[in-house]
Design a protein around this motif. Structure first.
Motif, PDB file in Angstrom:
ATOM      1  N   VAL A  45       0.840  -1.197   0.000  1.00  0.00           N
ATOM      2  CA  VAL A  45       0.000   0.000   0.000  1.00  0.00           C
ATOM      3  C   VAL A  45       0.873   1.244   0.000  1.00  0.00           C
ATOM      4  CG1 VAL A  45      -1.755   1.299   1.292  1.00  0.00           C
ATOM      5  CG2 VAL A  45      -1.816  -1.207   1.279  1.00  0.00           C
ATOM      6  N   SER A  46       0.453   2.245  -0.763  1.00  0.00           N
ATOM      7  CA  SER A  46       1.062   3.573  -0.696  1.00  0.00           C
ATOM      8  C   SER A  46      -0.024   4.590  -0.390  1.00  0.00           C
ATOM      9  CB  SER A  46       1.744   3.964  -2.009  1.00  0.00           C
ATOM     10  OG  SER A  46       2.219   5.309  -1.909  1.00  0.00           O
ATOM     11  N   GLU A  47       0.222   5.392   0.621  1.00  0.00           N
ATOM     12  CA  GLU A  47      -0.669   6.511   0.947  1.00  0.00           C
ATOM     13  C   GLU A  47       0.012   7.831   0.632  1.00  0.00           C
ATOM     14  OE1 GLU A  47      -1.881   5.883   5.006  1.00  0.00           O
ATOM     15  OE2 GLU A  47      -3.268   4.299   4.421  1.00  0.00           O
ATOM     16  N   GLU A  48       1.116   7.762  -0.103  1.00  0.00           N
ATOM     17  CA  GLU A  48       1.888   8.956  -0.454  1.00  0.00           C
ATOM     18  C   GLU A  48       1.813   9.217  -1.955  1.00  0.00           C
ATOM     19  OE1 GLU A  48       5.778   9.017   1.396  1.00  0.00           O
ATOM     20  OE2 GLU A  48       5.058   7.565   2.864  1.00  0.00           O
ATOM     21  N   ILE A  49       0.605   9.172  -2.483  1.00  0.00           N
ATOM     22  CA  ILE A  49       0.408   9.369  -3.912  1.00  0.00           C
ATOM     23  C   ILE A  49       0.234  10.849  -4.218  1.00  0.00           C
ATOM     24  CG2 ILE A  49      -0.563   7.075  -4.214  1.00  0.00           C
ATOM     25  CD1 ILE A  49      -3.328   8.321  -4.293  1.00  0.00           C
ATOM     26  N   GLN A  50       0.589  11.203  -5.441  1.00  0.00           N
ATOM     27  CA  GLN A  50       0.422  12.582  -5.893  1.00  0.00           C
ATOM     28  C   GLN A  50      -0.566  12.566  -7.052  1.00  0.00           C
ATOM     29  OE1 GLN A  50       4.453  13.156  -7.045  1.00  0.00           O
ATOM     30  NE2 GLN A  50       5.163  12.559  -5.028  1.00  0.00           N
ATOM     31  N   VAL A  51      -1.569  13.421  -6.973  1.00  0.00           N
ATOM     32  CA  VAL A  51      -2.585  13.474  -8.016  1.00  0.00           C
ATOM     33  C   VAL A  51      -2.881  14.923  -8.372  1.00  0.00           C
ATOM     34  CG1 VAL A  51      -4.971  12.909  -8.648  1.00  0.00           C
ATOM     35  CG2 VAL A  51      -3.666  11.336  -7.214  1.00  0.00           C
TER      36      VAL A  51
END
Length: 182
Positions: A45-51
């Motif tokens: 899991v990654s909760e450090e995404i950039q959108v």
């Protein structure tokens, strides 16, 4: 002359008001990668995404979206597995997984079909995916869905462990839950 300037200003403001609104991912957004192995199923899991996204006026479709996942932010809570995954994803040369949405269309009741380009380990493929776009309180939106892919199509060799006695499956499912706010 004043009338022309007033009309021009009104046209500009009308076009600006109807254009897609810019949004960013909020805390709580996450990407989950799930797969199988000869020993057990696994997730990272990654909760450090950039959108960066643009939602069409009225929230019916997404005008544009770029999603970036730094590879080393994907975590399984098992450092050995994480290291093997980063190596398989060639994170030293390709530190990001990137998705660029090119088009989306409404399929009714907040369902969307989109197409774009997914880049993993330096390999870019055109993909189509289905998702859901929900309007939340305070002008926020939530995008959810999943996409299954063959790692070998991106030249990613499925990792193995314990001298090759434990092998991961070649398919993984990427699930996304993205909360967008202005």
């Amino acid at each position: 002359m004043k009338t022309l300037l007033t009309i021009t200003a009104l046209v500009f403001l009308t076009v600006a008001a109807t254009a897609g609104q810019p949004f960013k991912a909020e805390k709580g957004s996450k990407i989950t990668v799930a797969g199988t192995s000869t020993m057990h199923d696994w997730t990272m899991v990654s909760e450090e995404i950039q959108v960066d996204a643009s939602i069409a006026e009225g929230g019916a479709t997404i005008d544009g979206l770029k999603l970036v996942v730094p590879v080393t932010t994907l975590k399984s809570h098992k450092s050995g597995m994480d290291d093997n995954a980063y190596k398989a994803l060639k994170s030293d040369k390709n530190p990001q997984i990137i998705f660029n949405l090119k088009t989306s269309q409404s399929k009714g009741a907040s369902l969307l079909q989109g197409s774009g380009q997914l880049t993993i380990a330096g390999v870019t493929k055109d993909i189509s995916l289905d998702g859901k776009l929900e309007a939340l309180a305070n002008g926020k939106y939530k995008i959810t869905g999943s996409y299954t892919l063959d790692m070998e199509a991106y030249k990613v060799e499925p990792p193995s462990f314990m001298f090759g006695t434990v092998n991961t499956g070649k398919e993984v499912t990427i699930s996304y839950e993205i909360i967008l706010s202005k």
